[in-house]
Design a protein around this motif. Structure first.
Motif, PDB file in Angstrom:
ATOM      1  N   SER A  48     -22.626 -26.112   2.947  1.00 56.23           N
ATOM      2  CA  SER A  48     -23.574 -26.897   2.159  1.00 56.23           C
ATOM      3  C   SER A  48     -23.149 -26.905   0.697  1.00 56.23           C
ATOM      4  O   SER A  48     -22.552 -25.949   0.203  1.00 56.23           O
ATOM      5  CB  SER A  48     -24.962 -26.280   2.314  1.00 56.23           C
ATOM      6  OG  SER A  48     -25.837 -26.822   1.367  1.00 56.23           O
ATOM      7  N   SER A  79     -30.212 -19.975   1.810  1.00 55.76           N
ATOM      8  CA  SER A  79     -30.703 -21.307   2.180  1.00 55.76           C
ATOM      9  C   SER A  79     -29.884 -22.388   1.483  1.00 55.76           C
ATOM     10  O   SER A  79     -29.147 -22.114   0.530  1.00 55.76           O
ATOM     11  CB  SER A  79     -32.182 -21.463   1.808  1.00 55.76           C
ATOM     12  OG  SER A  79     -32.313 -21.905   0.464  1.00 55.76           O
ATOM     13  N   ASP A  80     -30.049 -23.623   1.960  1.00 56.44           N
ATOM     14  CA  ASP A  80     -29.461 -24.755   1.241  1.00 56.44           C
ATOM     15  C   ASP A  80     -30.504 -25.311   0.275  1.00 56.44           C
ATOM     16  O   ASP A  80     -31.578 -24.726   0.107  1.00 56.44           O
ATOM     17  CB  ASP A  80     -28.948 -25.820   2.223  1.00 56.44           C
ATOM     18  CG  ASP A  80     -30.067 -26.456   3.036  1.00 56.44           C
ATOM     19  OD1 ASP A  80     -31.262 -26.310   2.650  1.00 56.44           O
ATOM     20  OD2 ASP A  80     -29.767 -27.087   4.062  1.00 56.44           O
ATOM     21  N   THR A  89     -32.473 -27.733   0.521  1.00 55.46           N
ATOM     22  CA  THR A  89     -33.708 -28.268   1.106  1.00 55.46           C
ATOM     23  C   THR A  89     -34.688 -27.159   1.477  1.00 55.46           C
ATOM     24  O   THR A  89     -35.827 -27.431   1.846  1.00 55.46           O
ATOM     25  CB  THR A  89     -33.410 -29.066   2.398  1.00 55.46           C
ATOM     26  OG1 THR A  89     -32.989 -28.142   3.428  1.00 55.46           O
ATOM     27  CG2 THR A  89     -32.322 -30.109   2.173  1.00 55.46           C
ATOM     28  N   GLN A 149     -33.794 -25.016   3.886  1.00 56.66           N
ATOM     29  CA  GLN A 149     -33.366 -24.672   5.246  1.00 56.66           C
ATOM     30  C   GLN A 149     -32.643 -23.315   5.214  1.00 56.66           C
ATOM     31  O   GLN A 149     -31.659 -23.151   4.486  1.00 56.66           O
ATOM     32  CB  GLN A 149     -32.420 -25.764   5.766  1.00 56.66           C
ATOM     33  CG  GLN A 149     -31.713 -25.432   7.072  1.00 56.66           C
ATOM     34  CD  GLN A 149     -32.680 -25.482   8.254  1.00 56.66           C
ATOM     35  OE1 GLN A 149     -33.457 -26.432   8.392  1.00 56.66           O
ATOM     36  NE2 GLN A 149     -32.648 -24.446   9.091  1.00 56.66           N
ATOM     37  N   LYS A 205     -40.014 -26.794   4.045  1.00 54.95           N
ATOM     38  CA  LYS A 205     -38.829 -26.564   4.890  1.00 54.95           C
ATOM     39  C   LYS A 205     -38.585 -25.064   5.069  1.00 54.95           C
ATOM     40  O   LYS A 205     -38.262 -24.588   6.167  1.00 54.95           O
ATOM     41  CB  LYS A 205     -37.618 -27.242   4.227  1.00 54.95           C
ATOM     42  CG  LYS A 205     -36.300 -27.025   4.941  1.00 54.95           C
ATOM     43  CD  LYS A 205     -36.280 -27.632   6.337  1.00 54.95           C
ATOM     44  CE  LYS A 205     -35.533 -28.956   6.318  1.00 54.95           C
ATOM     45  NZ  LYS A 205     -35.434 -29.575   7.665  1.00 54.95           N
ATOM     46  N   GLN A 212     -41.058 -23.698   7.527  1.00 46.64           N
ATOM     47  CA  GLN A 212     -40.658 -24.137   8.871  1.00 46.64           C
ATOM     48  C   GLN A 212     -39.550 -23.255   9.417  1.00 46.64           C
ATOM     49  O   GLN A 212     -39.612 -22.775  10.546  1.00 46.64           O
ATOM     50  CB  GLN A 212     -40.116 -25.570   8.808  1.00 46.64           C
ATOM     51  CG  GLN A 212     -41.072 -26.648   9.231  1.00 46.64           C
ATOM     52  CD  GLN A 212     -40.391 -28.012   9.075  1.00 46.64           C
ATOM     53  OE1 GLN A 212     -39.204 -28.171   9.384  1.00 46.64           O
ATOM     54  NE2 GLN A 212     -41.136 -28.978   8.572  1.00 46.64           N
ATOM     55  N   SER A 213     -38.522 -23.044   8.584  1.00 48.58           N
ATOM     56  CA  SER A 213     -37.389 -22.313   9.159  1.00 48.58           C
ATOM     57  C   SER A 213     -37.694 -20.826   9.305  1.00 48.58           C
ATOM     58  O   SER A 213     -37.155 -20.172  10.195  1.00 48.58           O
ATOM     59  CB  SER A 213     -36.067 -22.584   8.417  1.00 48.58           C
ATOM     60  OG  SER A 213     -36.168 -22.508   7.048  1.00 48.58           O
TER      61      SER A 213
END
Lengths: 334, 334
Positions: free
Chosen positions: B4, B23-24, B26, B28, B315, B318-319
């Protein structure tokens, strides 16, 4: 000066400091001295040995005697909580002294012997730490308290200082307002108790240093501060409960109170007597120790040698009285 | 796997252990990892630096990336109680990482950010130690408690364990009888609490170890022991008072409770809610933190980079949810 045939040394040996006293077989004090700490748990066996025997040698030297002239060396050590066995005594003496002429017991035991002059009694200590010991009419020993700083050392200077600082901290965060906060801030020249945390957890601060804050509580209590008064009362009540336990064990009715907190805090002493009353123990006799701890070590030595206890004690008390009067007139002459 | 363009690392760095999350841009999550302690006050700068950057390197390596590919490394450290300045950050990074891409703040700050997902909130920690922090709707920060073990660390596992052991000791000397004594004696296979003193003051025992005794109080309280119940209630009331102070400061109505004592002690939690009620704070919402501390460090990184906060957070949540479910089904499959 002629060297006495029997030379006894009594030692009160603490962690950083020791007091020594030299007498002949009649209880006549020949000299007193001081030395470094002898708590071998804290400073190691070698250093403790050197500190004790160097001091004993100097004391004997003042009477033109040598270490080998000492008939019996009796030591109360803060490293012990019971009489030392043969092996430990031999290890402590090393090559400096004949272990069969060395008696070693706990500092509490010799303090109690001194405080009660060999009779039944209860000794309560509230200095940096706290502890209690008792001896009954048949010579049985009891201990109580002395749980150390990790468990709060109830009733001690550490306990009082710690609670005082905590109360000052809590006053900053919604706790009861108290003069303690202003006193601490002035003492440390800080704007908040929180700013003290780096000092408190810095490398130069030791838990026992909290005991040095106990006088702050006294100062606030004398000015009528309710929080400080409550702290002193709670601590004194803990000492009274310890006393009740030791009384229940020993039946001894003479209570000897010792250590900086008992010596300096009016409020603490008053609260202690009050708490004893509330426990139904108003009939106990409370006083400072009759003799200093190192004299208790001498009494143990005299006992071991089978010297007539009443005569020895009487002469010892006489010469301590003379010593004290000399010290007083010296002080007055200044 | 393609690397990423933006790689963010969030770190929750404690005294003996660290957790990392990658994380990236976003939100994620790409990977998670662990490492040694990074409290440079405790283990020194060099060791702390090695522990952190070795762990970060390994984490990035799992994604075929290198340390220099990391866009922003955000660290919550137990060595700090405020954001680190430039000089300290540069010293910490040394030659391993570009300090302008390193954010360092207190562990409490990132924990609070995670707990309240960047909104206003109060964080109360009762683990080995105790402390509190809050952030208001305008982003102002407040701290409370955290006075450390010397002042008793009210409400913590240390506080509970210490009082439990003291109560067991006092039960031996005229104090209130309590099941705690039998539980401690069984645990240590001893005949008296006094016999535990050499362990307690031995070289291998550290004050923080007292916190390990807190579950003994729980065990006794669950069996109806009045002394243990009182200890837990007193500790919980201290946490409630800390909460009241932080509420008064911040006005935040969401309270996040964290640490072993909150996680494991039913009685403590019940007493805490009860004490809040009695303080007129029954309307506060009490729950565990919404996200783990290392996710708070990621949020700080996203904020610094100006990433859209709502999308990033959504995000990220979510992850984390997916990760947790995976971990659960793995556990169930065993």
């Amino acid at each position: 000066m002629e060297v006495s045939a029997v030379l006894l040394i009594g030692v009160d040996g603490g962690g950083t400091h020791s007091r020594l006293i030299l007498s002949d077989e009649t209880g006549q004090i020949l000299a007193t001295g001081e030395g470094g700490g002898i708590n071998f748990n804290a400073i190691g066996m070698e250093q403790a040995r050197a500190n004790l025997f160097d001091a004993a040698e100097a004391l004997l030297g003042s009477q033109n005697a040598r270490l080998s002239d000492c008939s019996l060396l009796s030591v109360g050590s803060s490293a012990l909580d019971a009489p030392a066995g043969e092996a430990l005594t031999a290890e402590f003496c090393g090559s400096r002294f004949a272990p069969e002429r060395c008696l070693m017991d706990s500092d509490a035991a010799v303090s109690l012997l001194a405080a009660a002059r060999g009779e039944a009694g209860i000794l309560l200590i509230a200095g940096t730490g706290s502890m209690g010991a008792a001896i009954d009419a048949r010579g049985n020993r009891y201990v109580g308290g002395g749980w150390g700083y990790l468990l709060g050392d109830s009733g001690s200077g550490f306990d009082i200082g710690r609670r005082a600082l905590l109360a000052a901290a809590e006053a900053e965060e919604g706790g009861a307002p108290t003069l303690l906060r202003a006193l601490f801030l002035r003492r440390f020249e800080l704007n908040s108790v929180r700013a003290l945390l780096p000092v408190l957890y810095g490398p130069d601060f030791h838990p026992a240093d909290l005991a040095a804050f106990a006088p702050v509580a006294d100062c606030a209590a004398e000015k009528g501060d309710a929080v400080a008064t409550e702290i002193l009362d709670t601590a004194a009540a803990a000492s009274a409960r310890l006393c009740a336990f030791l009384y229940q064990q020993s039946g001894a009715e003479h209570v000897y109170v010792y250590g900086g907190v008992f010596e300096h805090s009016h409020r603490y002493n008053a609260a202690f007597l009050n708490a004893l009353n509330e426990l139904g123990l108003g009939h106990l006799h409370v006083s400072p120790p009759l003799l200093p701890p190192e004299a208790g070590a001498l009494l143990a030595a005299a006992h071991r040698l089978g010297l007539a206890p009443a005569a020895f004690l009487s002469k010892l008390e006489q010469s301590i009285e003379i010593m004290r009067n000399k010290a007083k007139s010296k002080e007055n002459a200044r």
